[in-house]
Design a protein around this motif. Structure first.
Motif, PDB file in Angstrom:
ATOM      1  N   GLU A 195       0.831  -1.208   0.000  1.00  0.00           N
ATOM      2  CA  GLU A 195       0.000   0.000   0.000  1.00  0.00           C
ATOM      3  C   GLU A 195       0.865   1.258   0.000  1.00  0.00           C
ATOM      4  OE1 GLU A 195      -2.477  -0.652   3.409  1.00  0.00           O
ATOM      5  OE2 GLU A 195      -4.169  -1.345   2.176  1.00  0.00           O
ATOM      6  N   GLU A 196       1.933   1.242   0.793  1.00  0.00           N
ATOM      7  CA  GLU A 196       2.800   2.406   0.903  1.00  0.00           C
ATOM      8  C   GLU A 196       3.605   2.633  -0.383  1.00  0.00           C
ATOM      9  OE1 GLU A 196       5.190   1.483   4.246  1.00  0.00           O
ATOM     10  OE2 GLU A 196       3.594   1.833   5.731  1.00  0.00           O
ATOM     11  N   ARG A 197       4.000   1.569  -1.062  1.00  0.00           N
ATOM     12  CA  ARG A 197       4.848   1.679  -2.256  1.00  0.00           C
ATOM     13  C   ARG A 197       4.098   1.260  -3.517  1.00  0.00           C
ATOM     14  NH1 ARG A 197      10.132  -1.626  -0.117  1.00  0.00           N
ATOM     15  NH2 ARG A 197      10.005  -1.051   2.099  1.00  0.00           N
ATOM     16  N   MET A 198       2.841   1.562  -3.563  1.00  0.00           N
ATOM     17  CA  MET A 198       1.995   1.094  -4.655  1.00  0.00           C
ATOM     18  C   MET A 198       2.537   1.497  -6.028  1.00  0.00           C
ATOM     19  SD  MET A 198      -2.102   1.712  -5.047  1.00  0.00           S
ATOM     20  CE  MET A 198      -2.439   0.752  -3.586  1.00  0.00           C
ATOM     21  N   ALA A 199       3.065   2.707  -6.146  1.00  0.00           N
ATOM     22  CA  ALA A 199       3.550   3.187  -7.436  1.00  0.00           C
ATOM     23  C   ALA A 199       4.842   2.499  -7.852  1.00  0.00           C
ATOM     24  CB  ALA A 199       3.751   4.701  -7.398  1.00  0.00           C
ATOM     25  N   GLU A 200       5.663   2.100  -6.898  1.00  0.00           N
ATOM     26  CA  GLU A 200       6.929   1.422  -7.195  1.00  0.00           C
ATOM     27  C   GLU A 200       7.101   0.255  -6.231  1.00  0.00           C
ATOM     28  OE1 GLU A 200      10.134   4.200  -7.172  1.00  0.00           O
ATOM     29  OE2 GLU A 200       9.276   5.458  -8.739  1.00  0.00           O
ATOM     30  N   PRO A 201       6.358  -0.799  -6.403  1.00  0.00           N
ATOM     31  CA  PRO A 201       6.395  -1.903  -5.445  1.00  0.00           C
ATOM     32  C   PRO A 201       7.661  -2.737  -5.577  1.00  0.00           C
ATOM     33  CG  PRO A 201       5.010  -2.477  -7.293  1.00  0.00           C
ATOM     34  CD  PRO A 201       5.403  -1.030  -7.496  1.00  0.00           C
ATOM     35  N   PRO A 202       8.070  -3.390  -4.507  1.00  0.00           N
ATOM     36  CA  PRO A 202       9.229  -4.281  -4.574  1.00  0.00           C
ATOM     37  C   PRO A 202       8.855  -5.584  -5.279  1.00  0.00           C
ATOM     38  CG  PRO A 202       8.226  -4.383  -2.398  1.00  0.00           C
ATOM     39  CD  PRO A 202       7.492  -3.315  -3.148  1.00  0.00           C
ATOM     40  N   THR A 203       9.848  -6.332  -5.711  1.00  0.00           N
ATOM     41  CA  THR A 203       9.590  -7.660  -6.240  1.00  0.00           C
ATOM     42  C   THR A 203       9.211  -8.579  -5.074  1.00  0.00           C
ATOM     43  OG1 THR A 203      11.869  -8.421  -5.939  1.00  0.00           O
ATOM     44  CG2 THR A 203      11.322  -7.301  -8.023  1.00  0.00           C
ATOM     45  N   LEU A 204       8.678  -9.749  -5.397  1.00  0.00           N
ATOM     46  CA  LEU A 204       8.314 -10.696  -4.350  1.00  0.00           C
ATOM     47  C   LEU A 204       9.546 -11.093  -3.548  1.00  0.00           C
ATOM     48  CD1 LEU A 204       6.171 -12.497  -3.017  1.00  0.00           C
ATOM     49  CD2 LEU A 204       6.683 -14.241  -4.745  1.00  0.00           C
ATOM     50  N   GLY A 205      10.669 -11.304  -4.252  1.00  0.00           N
ATOM     51  CA  GLY A 205      11.890 -11.679  -3.544  1.00  0.00           C
ATOM     52  C   GLY A 205      12.367 -10.598  -2.599  1.00  0.00           C
ATOM     53  N   THR A 206      12.341  -9.338  -3.053  1.00  0.00           N
ATOM     54  CA  THR A 206      12.767  -8.226  -2.196  1.00  0.00           C
ATOM     55  C   THR A 206      11.828  -8.074  -1.011  1.00  0.00           C
ATOM     56  OG1 THR A 206      13.731  -7.073  -4.084  1.00  0.00           O
ATOM     57  CG2 THR A 206      13.220  -5.753  -2.136  1.00  0.00           C
ATOM     58  N   LEU A 207      10.535  -8.183  -1.267  1.00  0.00           N
ATOM     59  CA  LEU A 207       9.548  -8.058  -0.191  1.00  0.00           C
ATOM     60  C   LEU A 207       9.742  -9.152   0.843  1.00  0.00           C
ATOM     61  CD1 LEU A 207       7.012  -6.608   0.861  1.00  0.00           C
ATOM     62  CD2 LEU A 207       5.645  -8.131  -0.589  1.00  0.00           C
ATOM     63  N   ALA A 208       9.959 -10.378   0.389  1.00  0.00           N
ATOM     64  CA  ALA A 208      10.167 -11.485   1.316  1.00  0.00           C
ATOM     65  C   ALA A 208      11.431 -11.285   2.142  1.00  0.00           C
ATOM     66  CB  ALA A 208      10.242 -12.801   0.540  1.00  0.00           C
ATOM     67  N   ALA A 209      12.491 -10.803   1.495  1.00  0.00           N
ATOM     68  CA  ALA A 209      13.738 -10.572   2.222  1.00  0.00           C
ATOM     69  C   ALA A 209      13.558  -9.517   3.299  1.00  0.00           C
ATOM     70  CB  ALA A 209      14.836 -10.157   1.246  1.00  0.00           C
ATOM     71  N   GLU A 210      12.809  -8.461   2.997  1.00  0.00           N
ATOM     72  CA  GLU A 210      12.546  -7.416   3.994  1.00  0.00           C
ATOM     73  C   GLU A 210      11.807  -7.961   5.209  1.00  0.00           C
ATOM     74  OE1 GLU A 210      10.826  -3.761   2.720  1.00  0.00           O
ATOM     75  OE2 GLU A 210      11.844  -3.799   0.765  1.00  0.00           O
ATOM     76  N   LEU A 211      11.011  -8.991   4.978  1.00  0.00           N
ATOM     77  CA  LEU A 211      10.189  -9.542   6.057  1.00  0.00           C
ATOM     78  C   LEU A 211      10.776 -10.826   6.626  1.00  0.00           C
ATOM     79  CD1 LEU A 211       6.718  -8.951   4.375  1.00  0.00           C
ATOM     80  CD2 LEU A 211       7.759  -7.612   6.208  1.00  0.00           C
ATOM     81  N   ALA A 212      11.988 -11.144   6.230  1.00  0.00           N
ATOM     82  CA  ALA A 212      12.683 -12.339   6.728  1.00  0.00           C
ATOM     83  C   ALA A 212      11.863 -13.602   6.473  1.00  0.00           C
ATOM     84  CB  ALA A 212      12.996 -12.185   8.212  1.00  0.00           C
ATOM     85  N   ALA A 213      11.316 -13.707   5.265  1.00  0.00           N
ATOM     86  CA  ALA A 213      10.525 -14.873   4.889  1.00  0.00           C
ATOM     87  C   ALA A 213      10.978 -15.336   3.508  1.00  0.00           C
ATOM     88  CB  ALA A 213       9.035 -14.529   4.864  1.00  0.00           C
ATOM     89  N   SER A 214      10.620 -16.544   3.151  1.00  0.00           N
ATOM     90  CA  SER A 214      10.900 -17.014   1.796  1.00  0.00           C
ATOM     91  C   SER A 214       9.791 -16.529   0.873  1.00  0.00           C
ATOM     92  CB  SER A 214      10.969 -18.542   1.766  1.00  0.00           C
ATOM     93  OG  SER A 214       9.673 -19.099   1.873  1.00  0.00           O
TER      94      SER A 214
END
Length: 298
Positions: A195-214
């Protein structure tokens, strides 16, 4: 039940076949309610959600609605009920398509009716997604016809009666969500980031890494929590936010870039698939003011 009549002057037929038409609008004197009256043949609604409720009455043909509980084949005289944030799809169930009247009452409006008619406190929900009820189906069509004829008193009366009938038949308190576990917490944080980065969202891999998840675990947790994978949820959320921007008067091209679509055409494709009309037609309806006596007649 007779099929819904064809489009009126000014209704959306932009970019569709001659057999398809739609109108998505609001009546100023019916706050908390959106209306969609349409005929679709080739159009398919992808899996998506709504903030409020969906009450659809098929007037002709057959509509196939995909819900978490299975596929519904809605026929004339029936009503389809979708609760807020429940993912669903829709498409024609026969070659000639389907025509229907749909009401989108807000959560606040349905809650008000539930408290008044059933003394049901909290958030109400429909325990069933489909009922055969010719009387209520006719009332839903009547809401449209009365609103279009500039008679909001009749439209409001039929709206409340239709919702009350459905609530009496299959209304219940919304189920309480279980205390979220670790996976649900990761999914909720992922949603906040998107929601915060809707215009430039991270990739799934980057998002998972930020959240310490696969990536696989994040995608599975997100789908379990919200009924859609992250990329589909993001498209849905972009369209939802674009609707608000269009209602505020932002041109479609600017709204597209603001929410992260590449251009107006990109927004248009997804907007019409989910909302049922193009952004321009949606905005034109919101720019109009319909009061008693000056709405388009049915």
């Amino acid at each position: 039940m007779a099929a819904a009549p064809g489009p009126r002057p000014g209704w959306d037929t932009e970019g569709v076949s001659d057999a398809e038409w739609a109108r998505h609008w609001r009546c100023e004197e019916l706050p908390g309610l959106d209306l969609l009256r349409a005929r679709y043949v080739d159009h398919t609604f992808p899996r998506h959600t709504h903030e409020g409720y969906v009450l659809g009455a098929v007037a002709g043909g057959v509509e196939e609605v995909g819900t978490p509980g299975g596929v519904i084949r809605a026929v004339p005289g029936s009503v389809v009920m979708i609760n807020p944030e429940v993912p669903h799809t829709a498409r024609a169930g026969v070659p000639e398509g389907w025509s229907y009247y749909t009401l989108y009452p807000s959560a606040e409006l349905v809650r008000e009716i539930a408290e008044e008619t059933l003394a049901l406190r909290g958030t109400p929900a429909f325990a069933e997604s489909y009922v055969l009820d010719e009387r209520t189906s006719a009332l839903i069509g009547g809401v449209h016809r009365a609103a279009e004829a500039g008679n909001p008193l009749a439209a409001d009366s039929m709206l409340r009666l239709a919702v009350a009938r459905l609530l009496r038949r299959c209304g219940a308190p919304a189920p309480v969500r279980a205390q979220p576990g670790a996976g649900a917490g990761v999914a909720a944080r992922a949603r906040e980031i998107l929601e915060e980065r809707m215009a430039e969202p991270p990739t799934l891999g980057t998002l998972a890494a930020e959240l310490a998840a696969s990536p696989f675990a994040l995608s599975r947790a997100f789908r379990e929590r919200y009924g859609l994978p992250p990329h589909a949820w993001l498209t849905d959320a972009r369209v939802r936010r674009a609707r608000g921007l269009l209602e505020d008067g932002l041109p479609p091209a600017a709204a597209a870039v603001t929410v992260g679509f590449t251009d107006q055409a990109h927004l248009g494709r997804h907007f019409r698939r989910i909302v049922g009309v193009p952004p321009g037609a949606y905005q034109r309806e919101r720019a109009r003011t319909y009061k008693t006596g000056d709405g388009p007649t049915a």
